[in-house]
Scaffold this active site. Structure first.
Site, PDB file in Angstrom:
ATOM      1  N   PHE A 143      -2.455  15.601   5.190  1.00  0.00           N
ATOM      2  CA  PHE A 143      -2.617  15.124   3.820  1.00  0.00           C
ATOM      3  C   PHE A 143      -1.306  15.264   3.035  1.00  0.00           C
ATOM      4  O   PHE A 143      -0.662  16.311   3.049  1.00  0.00           O
ATOM      5  CB  PHE A 143      -3.733  15.916   3.124  1.00  0.00           C
ATOM      6  N   ARG A 193       0.719  12.387  -8.611  1.00  0.00           N
ATOM      7  CA  ARG A 193       1.316  11.076  -8.322  1.00  0.00           C
ATOM      8  C   ARG A 193       2.747  11.008  -8.843  1.00  0.00           C
ATOM      9  O   ARG A 193       3.556  10.228  -8.366  1.00  0.00           O
ATOM     10  CB  ARG A 193       0.507   9.963  -9.010  1.00  0.00           C
ATOM     11  N   ASP A 211      -4.100   5.087   6.518  1.00  0.00           N
ATOM     12  CA  ASP A 211      -4.578   6.285   7.215  1.00  0.00           C
ATOM     13  C   ASP A 211      -5.482   5.830   8.368  1.00  0.00           C
ATOM     14  O   ASP A 211      -4.994   5.529   9.451  1.00  0.00           O
ATOM     15  CB  ASP A 211      -5.310   7.153   6.174  1.00  0.00           C
ATOM     16  N   GLU A 263       0.843  -1.204   0.000  1.00  0.00           N
ATOM     17  CA  GLU A 263       0.000   0.000   0.000  1.00  0.00           C
ATOM     18  C   GLU A 263       0.875   1.251   0.000  1.00  0.00           C
ATOM     19  O   GLU A 263       2.017   1.223   0.469  1.00  0.00           O
ATOM     20  CB  GLU A 263      -0.871   0.017   1.266  1.00  0.00           C
ATOM     21  N   ASP A 264       0.299   2.343  -0.477  1.00  0.00           N
ATOM     22  CA  ASP A 264       1.015   3.615  -0.392  1.00  0.00           C
ATOM     23  C   ASP A 264       0.928   4.186   1.023  1.00  0.00           C
ATOM     24  O   ASP A 264       1.900   4.651   1.577  1.00  0.00           O
ATOM     25  CB  ASP A 264       0.469   4.626  -1.425  1.00  0.00           C
ATOM     26  N   ASP A 289      -2.021  10.806  -4.577  1.00  0.00           N
ATOM     27  CA  ASP A 289      -2.650  11.853  -5.390  1.00  0.00           C
ATOM     28  C   ASP A 289      -3.465  12.858  -4.593  1.00  0.00           C
ATOM     29  O   ASP A 289      -3.836  12.610  -3.443  1.00  0.00           O
ATOM     30  CB  ASP A 289      -3.591  11.210  -6.408  1.00  0.00           C
TER      31      ASP A 289
HETATM   32  P1  IMP Z   1      -7.696   4.527   4.928  1.00  0.00           P
HETATM   33  O1  IMP Z   1      -8.720   3.554   4.416  1.00  0.00           O
HETATM   34  O2  IMP Z   1      -8.322   5.638   5.727  1.00  0.00           O
HETATM   35  O3  IMP Z   1      -6.566   3.887   5.672  1.00  0.00           O
HETATM   36  O4  IMP Z   1      -7.106   5.260   3.667  1.00  0.00           O
HETATM   37  C1  IMP Z   1      -6.291   4.583   2.799  1.00  0.00           C
HETATM   38  C2  IMP Z   1      -6.288   5.137   1.406  1.00  0.00           C
HETATM   39  O5  IMP Z   1      -6.648   6.525   1.339  1.00  0.00           O
HETATM   40  C3  IMP Z   1      -4.871   5.054   0.879  1.00  0.00           C
HETATM   41  O6  IMP Z   1      -4.678   3.863   0.197  1.00  0.00           O
HETATM   42  C4  IMP Z   1      -4.767   6.263  -0.010  1.00  0.00           C
HETATM   43  O7  IMP Z   1      -5.139   5.912  -1.330  1.00  0.00           O
HETATM   44  C5  IMP Z   1      -5.740   7.258   0.545  1.00  0.00           C
HETATM   45  N1  IMP Z   1      -5.060   8.262   1.402  1.00  0.00           N
HETATM   46  C6  IMP Z   1      -5.004   8.289   2.756  1.00  0.00           C
HETATM   47  N2  IMP Z   1      -4.307   9.333   3.198  1.00  0.00           N
HETATM   48  C7  IMP Z   1      -3.892   9.991   2.094  1.00  0.00           C
HETATM   49  C8  IMP Z   1      -3.093  11.196   1.900  1.00  0.00           C
HETATM   50  O8  IMP Z   1      -2.609  11.856   2.840  1.00  0.00           O
HETATM   51  N3  IMP Z   1      -2.861  11.534   0.610  1.00  0.00           N
HETATM   52  C9  IMP Z   1      -3.364  10.842  -0.451  1.00  0.00           C
HETATM   53  N4  IMP Z   1      -4.097   9.737  -0.321  1.00  0.00           N
HETATM   54  C10 IMP Z   1      -4.366   9.320   0.951  1.00  0.00           C
HETATM   55 MG    MG Z   2      -4.198   3.585  -1.728  1.00  0.00          MG
END
Ligand code: IMP
Ligand code: MG
Length: 187
Positions: free
Chosen positions: A164, A177, A115, A111-112, A171
């Site tokens: 963020f 990206r 969050d 994963e990137d 992105d």
């Molecule tokens: P989560 O489900 O809240 O953990 O969010 C995960 C997904 O949200 C990641 O795979 C990202 O694609 C996107 N994401 C979360 N934080 C960021 C950020 O700071 N910048 C860009 N994309 C984010």
């Molecule tokens: Mg992602």
């Protein structure tokens, strides 16, 4: 002129918002070497399959596997994104399915960023159903302050504050990206 605006100390300006440098290209690549070494060691006598979560992980996965010196395979699937917003919708949807059969395979999810952990929780539940031999998680970035799920992340690139970020695969409304390093929204 649709060039990325990189004026003043290499900041990125998006409308009225300003993103400032957070993690340099050199720091990311140095960490990729370390993570690649660790994965190579941990999976020495195995044939892992690295599964990238599209779109965000494509650059990290590409750089990471160049530092993995054992045989491995790669596949991808796609989840719904934040849309054009900076906060999650709270819903996760599978947009493109995985092709590989992961039953009895050693799987590393790539994963990137983790969050809230909602996406990763969804992924772990979904992939567990196929009964892989093992399931681990590699995430370039983790925001420990916003984690809402109890998820074990085996390979972490960097822990960052709950802000963020863009670049290196991540992105903002599908753009930025292609930045070589990571930038954070400045308040
Ligand atoms: P989560 O489900 O809240 O953990 O969010 C995960 C997904 O949200 C990641 O795979 C990202 O694609 C996107 N994401 C979360 N934080 C960021 C950020 O700071 N910048 C860009 N994309 C984010
Ligand atoms: Mg992602």
């Amino acid at each position: 002129m649709d060039k990325i605006d990189k004026k003043k100390e290499d900041c990125i300006h998006v409308g009225n918002e300003k993103f400032i440098p957070l993690i340099t290209e050199e720091e990311i690549q140095k960490r990729n070497v370390e993570l690649g070494k660790k994965i190579s060691k941990d999976y020495r006598s195995k044939l892992p399959i690295l599964i990238g979560v599209l779109n965000g992980s494509f650059i990290f996965l590409a750089d990471l596997i160049k530092n993995v010196n054992i045989k491995c395979e790669v596949d991808f699937f796609k989840l719904s994104s934040y849309g054009d917003e900076k906060i999650s919708s709270g819903h996760v949807k599978l947009l493109k399915e995985l092709n590989a059969d992961i039953t009895d395979r050693h799987v590393i999810i790539v994963e990137d960023i983790v969050d809230s952990g909602l996406s990763m929780q969804f992924i772990l539940e979904m992939l567990s159903k196929s009964k892989p031999a093992s399931l681990s998680v590699a995430s370039l970035l983790v925001k420990p302050g916003s984690l809402k799920f109890d998820i074990k992340i085996d390979y972490i690139g960097f822990e960052i504050a709950d802000k963020f970020v863009i670049g290196y695969g991540l992105d903002y409304a599908q753009k930025y990206r292609n930045l070589r390093s990571i930038y954070v929204l400045s308040e």
